[in-house]
Design a protein around this motif. Structure first.
Motif, PDB file in Angstrom:
ATOM      1  N   GLU A   1      38.704  80.212 155.522  1.00 18.54           N
ATOM      2  CA  GLU A   1      39.028  79.499 156.755  1.00 18.54           C
ATOM      3  C   GLU A   1      38.632  78.039 156.645  1.00 18.54           C
ATOM      4  N   THR A   2      39.005  77.302 157.658  1.00 14.28           N
ATOM      5  CA  THR A   2      38.605  75.904 157.733  1.00 14.28           C
ATOM      6  C   THR A   2      37.131  75.825 158.073  1.00 14.28           C
ATOM      7  N   ILE A   3      36.574  74.669 157.900  1.00 13.37           N
ATOM      8  CA  ILE A   3      35.159  74.454 158.154  1.00 13.37           C
ATOM      9  C   ILE A   3      34.804  74.631 159.631  1.00 13.37           C
ATOM     10  N   VAL A   4      35.746  74.325 160.546  1.00 16.51           N
ATOM     11  CA  VAL A   4      35.428  74.388 161.978  1.00 16.51           C
ATOM     12  C   VAL A   4      35.052  75.802 162.420  1.00 16.51           C
ATOM     13  N   PRO A   5      35.894  76.835 162.230  1.00 16.15           N
ATOM     14  CA  PRO A   5      35.460  78.181 162.631  1.00 16.15           C
ATOM     15  C   PRO A   5      34.214  78.638 161.864  1.00 16.15           C
ATOM     16  N   GLU A   6      34.128  78.253 160.603  1.00 14.85           N
ATOM     17  CA  GLU A   6      32.988  78.647 159.783  1.00 14.85           C
ATOM     18  C   GLU A   6      31.682  78.098 160.365  1.00 14.85           C
ATOM     19  N   ASN A   7      31.717  76.896 160.898  1.00 15.07           N
ATOM     20  CA  ASN A   7      30.530  76.264 161.464  1.00 15.07           C
ATOM     21  C   ASN A   7      30.106  76.865 162.792  1.00 15.07           C
ATOM     22  N   GLN A   8      30.936  77.701 163.400  1.00 15.65           N
ATOM     23  CA  GLN A   8      30.608  78.302 164.683  1.00 15.65           C
ATOM     24  C   GLN A   8      29.830  79.611 164.544  1.00 15.65           C
ATOM     25  N   ILE A   9      29.885  80.224 163.387  1.00 14.44           N
ATOM     26  CA  ILE A   9      29.305  81.557 163.206  1.00 14.44           C
ATOM     27  C   ILE A   9      27.825  81.460 162.873  1.00 14.44           C
ATOM     28  N   THR A  10      27.005  82.105 163.698  1.00  7.24           N
ATOM     29  CA  THR A  10      25.562  82.155 163.462  1.00  7.24           C
ATOM     30  C   THR A  10      25.200  83.451 162.745  1.00  7.24           C
ATOM     31  N   CYS A  11      23.986  83.507 162.259  1.00  8.62           N
ATOM     32  CA  CYS A  11      23.493  84.750 161.672  1.00  8.62           C
ATOM     33  C   CYS A  11      23.492  85.854 162.730  1.00  8.62           C
ATOM     34  N   LYS A  12      23.188  85.490 163.965  1.00  9.52           N
ATOM     35  CA  LYS A  12      23.192  86.466 165.054  1.00  9.52           C
ATOM     36  C   LYS A  12      24.588  87.034 165.275  1.00  9.52           C
ATOM     37  N   ASN A  13      25.625  86.213 165.125  1.00  9.86           N
ATOM     38  CA  ASN A  13      26.992  86.723 165.237  1.00  9.86           C
ATOM     39  C   ASN A  13      27.271  87.775 164.173  1.00  9.86           C
ATOM     40  N   LEU A  14      26.785  87.556 162.961  1.00  5.85           N
ATOM     41  CA  LEU A  14      26.973  88.564 161.915  1.00  5.85           C
ATOM     42  C   LEU A  14      26.166  89.810 162.227  1.00  5.85           C
ATOM     43  N   LEU A  15      24.965  89.621 162.687  1.00  4.53           N
ATOM     44  CA  LEU A  15      24.079  90.736 163.013  1.00  4.53           C
ATOM     45  C   LEU A  15      24.635  91.596 164.148  1.00  4.53           C
TER      46      LEU A  15
END
Length: 133
Positions: free
Chosen positions: A32-46
């Motif tokens: 993906e582009t850097i913009v969506p990538e920069n929105q994801i936190t570790c908490k979002n993955l968790l």
């Protein structure tokens, strides 16, 4: 196991789940582009609220496609396994070494992590699972 280790790493101060994920592993970890990538936190993955495609178990960059705004929907997805990379990078150890020293050895567990396709899979016995519980 991954979420428990994430909690241990946070408690030790080597990660912060509210930090952006890319801060620990860099950019370009998904397709993906850097913009969506920069929105994801570790908490979002968790919490499985990353917004990434969930219909495949493959967590290689080509398969990690942004599908929804981060934090707007929950779907089970193996992308949480990327937290193992976060912990390895932040601790300066391999995932299995960190896991072994912080949990397996302290609990006397018989555990092994194996790569199965693109996933890190936990193998154990019932006694070790009981020790974890």
């Amino acid at each position: 196991m991954t979420s428990t280790m994430t909690g241990i790493a946070q408690q030790e101060g080597i990660i912060n789940i509210n930090n952006k994920f890319y801060q620990y592993i860099g950019t370009g970890w998904k397709n993906e582009t850097i913009v969506p990538e920069n929105q994801i936190t570790c908490k979002n993955l968790l919490t499985m609220t990353s917004g990434l495609e969930h219909t495949v178990d493959d967590v290689t960059p080509a398969k990690l496609i942004y599908k929804a705004d981060t934090g707007t929907r929950w779907v089970y997805h193996n992308v949480y396994l990327k937290l193992q990379d976060v912990i390895a990078n932040a601790s300066g150890q391999s995932w299995s070494n960190y896991f072994n020293s912080k949990l397996r050895d302290k609990k006397g567990m018989s555990v092994a992590w194996f790569q199965v396709d693109n996933n890190s899979v936990y193998f154990s016995n019932t006694r070790s699972a009981d020790r974890f519980g």
